[in-house]
Design an enzyme around this catalytic site. Sequence first.
Site, PDB file in Angstrom:
ATOM      1  N   GLY A 246     -54.273  20.861 -10.822  1.00 28.95           N
ATOM      2  CA  GLY A 246     -52.847  21.100 -10.654  1.00 28.95           C
ATOM      3  C   GLY A 246     -51.974  19.969 -11.180  1.00 28.95           C
ATOM      4  O   GLY A 246     -52.394  18.819 -11.302  1.00 28.95           O
ATOM      5  N   HIS A 247     -50.727  20.334 -11.469  1.00 30.38           N
ATOM      6  CA  HIS A 247     -49.714  19.386 -11.935  1.00 30.38           C
ATOM      7  C   HIS A 247     -49.340  18.444 -10.775  1.00 30.38           C
ATOM      8  O   HIS A 247     -49.299  18.883  -9.622  1.00 30.38           O
ATOM      9  CB  HIS A 247     -48.497  20.195 -12.389  1.00 30.38           C
ATOM     10  N   PRO A 248     -49.054  17.168 -11.080  1.00 33.16           N
ATOM     11  CA  PRO A 248     -48.769  16.242  -9.979  1.00 33.16           C
ATOM     12  C   PRO A 248     -47.449  16.507  -9.261  1.00 33.16           C
ATOM     13  O   PRO A 248     -47.255  16.029  -8.137  1.00 33.16           O
ATOM     14  CB  PRO A 248     -48.751  14.860 -10.639  1.00 33.16           C
TER      15      PRO A 248
END
Length: 411
Positions: A246-248
């Site tokens: 996932g994106h941070p």
Amino acid sequence: MTGTSANEPARGALPLAGIRVIAVEQYGAGPFGTLYLGDMGAEIIKIEPPATERSPGGDSARQAGAHFLGDNESQFFQAFNLGKKSMQLDIKSAEGRAIFHRLVGTADAVVNNLRGDLPDKLGLTHATLGDIKPGIICAHLSGYGRTGERANWPAYDYLLQAEAGFMALTGEPGQVPTRMGLSVVDYLTGITTAFAMTAALLGAARTGKGRDIDVTLYDVAMHQLTYPATWYLNAGEATGRRPRSGHPSAVPCELFPTRDGHIFIMCVQQKFWERLCAIIERPAWLDDPRFTTPRDRFDNRDLLVDHLDARLGEKTTAEWMALMQGHLPVAPVLDLAGALDNPYFQQQGGIQTIAHPLKADFRAVSNPIRVDGERLAARPAPMLGADTKGILNELGYGDAEIADLRARKII
Ligand SMILES: CC(C)(COP(=O)(O)OP(=O)(O)OC[C@H]1O[C@@H](n2cnc3c(N)ncnc32)[C@H](O)[C@@H]1OP(=O)(O)O)[C@@H](O)C(=O)NCCC(=O)NCCSC(=O)C(=O)O
């Protein structure tokens, strides 16, 4: 299958046509950089060690990997050496070194990816070669540089992915640190070296000034840390792994299971979240206070992902792609066969079929750069020493001298 484009630019018209590069190179990192220079028109002459009693000679990559052409030419080697020339020459011997220096007199650049302290020992630096040709560009790709406590350390991509934090950033939280599946540090270091050489060649064309360039796997790996490094250095935040790649900072931006595989959906902007809700027929989520703003979705990630998993698991990857592609930032998760057999890649001229002396229909992935709208033509990698005689003839050596050098294993 897409073949070589009929409209590919002629090699003589390519940007680096007329540039001669001597490459004392091996394995992946150095060769990947000169591959780019060669595809852009430069002549790349690999200098490979002659056979000895203990080794068959040549770049060790010729023996690497699982699949071979003929008895002895690895496909691994092909991947990194398309379109180059090969000269066998023992540059440790005084005679070999003298031939090497004559060749340097005809060249624009010399690059090596030997262990850090070897370029000085073998006289491959500008301090030595600049006396032969002042405007020569000398580039050194190594693990940790030519000086300092690590100069003699052997280095490979895997080690840098470990030490530069890549492994800690890759994979699922709580699981074992994971290497990216390809040697990206090698490839980026090769391309960085090729970029530095191109810049130096451009400068030399204007000023005549030669250069001595160093690029290390270590520095290149650390430089890829980009914004996580800035966050750590300036805000004290050590970015870690996110679930499912996932994106941070944005949700939903991660892998989702479908009925038969995985899909990656990336709704960084509000408009894409709205489109996603419409496409998956969940318009009510737009008014749900837990999911309204990007911040709400980030704070309620686990709940939102549960909702999305239940819905996205109802269709196959292909069915979702048919509904989403072009409307959302979305991609199917493909394996290697799926990636290479992708009709889109083939329509783009991503694979070229080239006549190879050991395999008539050898297939290679195209260089990603297009020049004047056209793909660059791939050419086979050289057989070991295929160009030794031609280059020696060009330097003024006669056939009898060449036979003598060969008998004494200088070439
Ligand atoms: C990759 C290496 C660890 C491999 O180590 P080694 O096999 O010991 O190679 P060396 O560079 O030390 O060189 C081997 C020997 O070959 C000699 N040598 C090389 N070319 C010649 C020619 N033409 N003539 C005579 N002798 C030669 C060199 O002088 C050394 O001699 P002796 O000193 O007498 O032994 C190291 O080269 C290295 O750290 N390179 C810099 C970083 C790098 O490029 N790493 C690989 C990335 S690719 C990768 O990770 C991947 O493909 O996967």
